[in-house]
Scaffold this motif. Sequence first.
Motif, PDB file in Angstrom:
ATOM      1  N   ALA A   1       0.824  -1.211   0.000  1.00 49.28           N
ATOM      2  CA  ALA A   1       0.000   0.000   0.000  1.00 49.28           C
ATOM      3  C   ALA A   1       0.858   1.260   0.000  1.00 49.28           C
ATOM      4  N   ILE A   2       1.979   1.226   0.723  1.00 51.01           N
ATOM      5  CA  ILE A   2       2.885   2.376   0.721  1.00 51.01           C
ATOM      6  C   ILE A   2       3.506   2.551  -0.666  1.00 51.01           C
ATOM      7  N   ARG A   3       3.950   1.433  -1.239  1.00 52.98           N
ATOM      8  CA  ARG A   3       4.552   1.508  -2.586  1.00 52.98           C
ATOM      9  C   ARG A   3       3.534   2.027  -3.606  1.00 52.98           C
ATOM     10  N   ASN A   4       2.270   1.719  -3.378  1.00 47.63           N
ATOM     11  CA  ASN A   4       1.212   2.091  -4.314  1.00 47.63           C
ATOM     12  C   ASN A   4       1.004   3.597  -4.403  1.00 47.63           C
ATOM     13  N   VAL A   5       1.391   4.334  -3.347  1.00 54.96           N
ATOM     14  CA  VAL A   5       1.198   5.789  -3.350  1.00 54.96           C
ATOM     15  C   VAL A   5       2.472   6.535  -3.719  1.00 54.96           C
ATOM     16  N   ALA A   6       3.543   5.817  -4.058  1.00 51.98           N
ATOM     17  CA  ALA A   6       4.845   6.450  -4.251  1.00 51.98           C
ATOM     18  C   ALA A   6       4.812   7.552  -5.305  1.00 51.98           C
ATOM     19  N   GLY A   7       3.971   7.396  -6.318  1.00 54.59           N
ATOM     20  CA  GLY A   7       3.912   8.392  -7.380  1.00 54.59           C
ATOM     21  C   GLY A   7       3.391   9.741  -6.943  1.00 54.59           C
ATOM     22  N   ARG A   8       2.767   9.805  -5.781  1.00 51.00           N
ATOM     23  CA  ARG A   8       2.242  11.082  -5.275  1.00 51.00           C
ATOM     24  C   ARG A   8       3.188  11.757  -4.281  1.00 51.00           C
ATOM     25  N   LEU A   9       4.292  11.114  -3.954  1.00 56.13           N
ATOM     26  CA  LEU A   9       5.207  11.667  -2.964  1.00 56.13           C
ATOM     27  C   LEU A   9       6.144  12.680  -3.598  1.00 56.13           C
ATOM     28  N   ARG A  10       6.518  13.688  -2.815  1.00 54.90           N
ATOM     29  CA  ARG A  10       7.309  14.797  -3.345  1.00 54.90           C
ATOM     30  C   ARG A  10       8.689  14.919  -2.719  1.00 54.90           C
ATOM     31  N   GLY A  11       8.833  14.458  -1.481  1.00 52.55           N
ATOM     32  CA  GLY A  11      10.081  14.696  -0.771  1.00 52.55           C
ATOM     33  C   GLY A  11      10.914  13.445  -0.599  1.00 52.55           C
ATOM     34  N   ASP A  12      12.024  13.592   0.106  1.00 49.89           N
ATOM     35  CA  ASP A  12      12.930  12.480   0.366  1.00 49.89           C
ATOM     36  C   ASP A  12      12.621  11.767   1.675  1.00 49.89           C
ATOM     37  N   THR A  13      11.730  12.330   2.471  1.00 50.48           N
ATOM     38  CA  THR A  13      11.384  11.752   3.771  1.00 50.48           C
ATOM     39  C   THR A  13       9.872  11.701   3.903  1.00 50.48           C
ATOM     40  N   VAL A  14       9.374  10.578   4.423  1.00 54.45           N
ATOM     41  CA  VAL A  14       7.928  10.365   4.472  1.00 54.45           C
ATOM     42  C   VAL A  14       7.536   9.836   5.845  1.00 54.45           C
ATOM     43  N   LEU A  15       6.521  10.441   6.429  1.00 52.79           N
ATOM     44  CA  LEU A  15       5.890   9.903   7.634  1.00 52.79           C
ATOM     45  C   LEU A  15       4.777   8.960   7.213  1.00 52.79           C
ATOM     46  N   VAL A  16       4.732   7.765   7.811  1.00 55.78           N
ATOM     47  CA  VAL A  16       3.704   6.787   7.477  1.00 55.78           C
ATOM     48  C   VAL A  16       2.926   6.433   8.739  1.00 55.78           C
TER      49      VAL A  16
END
Length: 355
Positions: free
Chosen positions: A91-106
């Motif tokens: 599910a995290i990999r599935n949203v990767a295209g919407r991410l903008r930065g180098d660090t992500v809070l999940v």
Amino acid sequence: MTSTDAVILVGGLGTRLKPLTLSAPKPMLPTAGVPLLTHLITRIRDAGVTHIVLGTSYRAEVFSGHFGDGAPLGVELEYVVEVEPLGTGGAIRNVAGRLRGDTVLVFNGDVISGADLPALMAVHEQADADVTLHLTRVADPRAFGCVPTDAEGRVTAFLEKDPDPVTDQIHAGAYVVKRSVIDSIPEGRPVSVERETFPGLLAAGARVMAHVDAGYWRDLGTPGDFVAGSADLVQGIAPSSALPGPTGPALTLPGAHVDPTATLRGGATIGAGAVVGAGAVVDGSVLFDGAVIGDGATVTRSVVGFGARIGAGTVLDDVVIGDRAVLGAGLELRAGARVWPGAQLADGAIRFSAG
């Protein structure tokens, strides 16, 4: 450090909360007067992160229909629908295209927490970690997978449930991840971060750190935890800037009518348009919008669904009443009993418990 993105995983079916989740996903259930997810979104916003991606699946349209673009909450929301179940990592990999930065809070979307998110992000930055986990300590860790750490706060293992746990530290459903870790998760198949991604990182020598936080934490996966979490929010035991009213013994939403002789206590929530009759007691319970509690009824540690009606003198203790169900007068339901939406129970001296 400020993380550009947050991801909230909200695709679960909420099976353990049925019948409440037949009409709405678990993160959208009214919790202390607002959808559960609202409390988490405002916590993330208050930590300085305003771009949030929701990984949805079950009843995905309910999320976008309620929150829209997120502007009323001061955030920017995007939605990615998971067509097939992909697990937490997938599910995290599935949203990767919407991410903008180098660090992500999940985040898992079904947790109430008072964790210090800026402190979690600071640990991640200072350690130059690949992943930094929020860990919490629980009194009985046997029901959870445990996460031991060394003296420097580095994670040493991810252990399955064990009758003799080596630590009381468990993964609390929040973590900071480098974008490169997300990009390394295989696409298009189910992946568990707990069983595959994180252990794989350890085996590869990656830097997996932990931030152990003693603040409030509760997983709202069961009816009992859902009711207790809502009550804790109302009473101010669990922190939230989204509570639609002052903390106290009860929260009464606009349009509700509570008879002056009724008693509200224990962090009860009375939904909009709900009615509580003369001499009734609502203790530590959640009444959804439009619920009606008859004269002299007692509702303790229970959930009463949208538009459900509870007859005079009926006693509910640790039960779930589905939307639009109608219970007659003089009934007694206890110990985990669940009444399905639209069901009707006639007047009488019925005594029922799930046990």
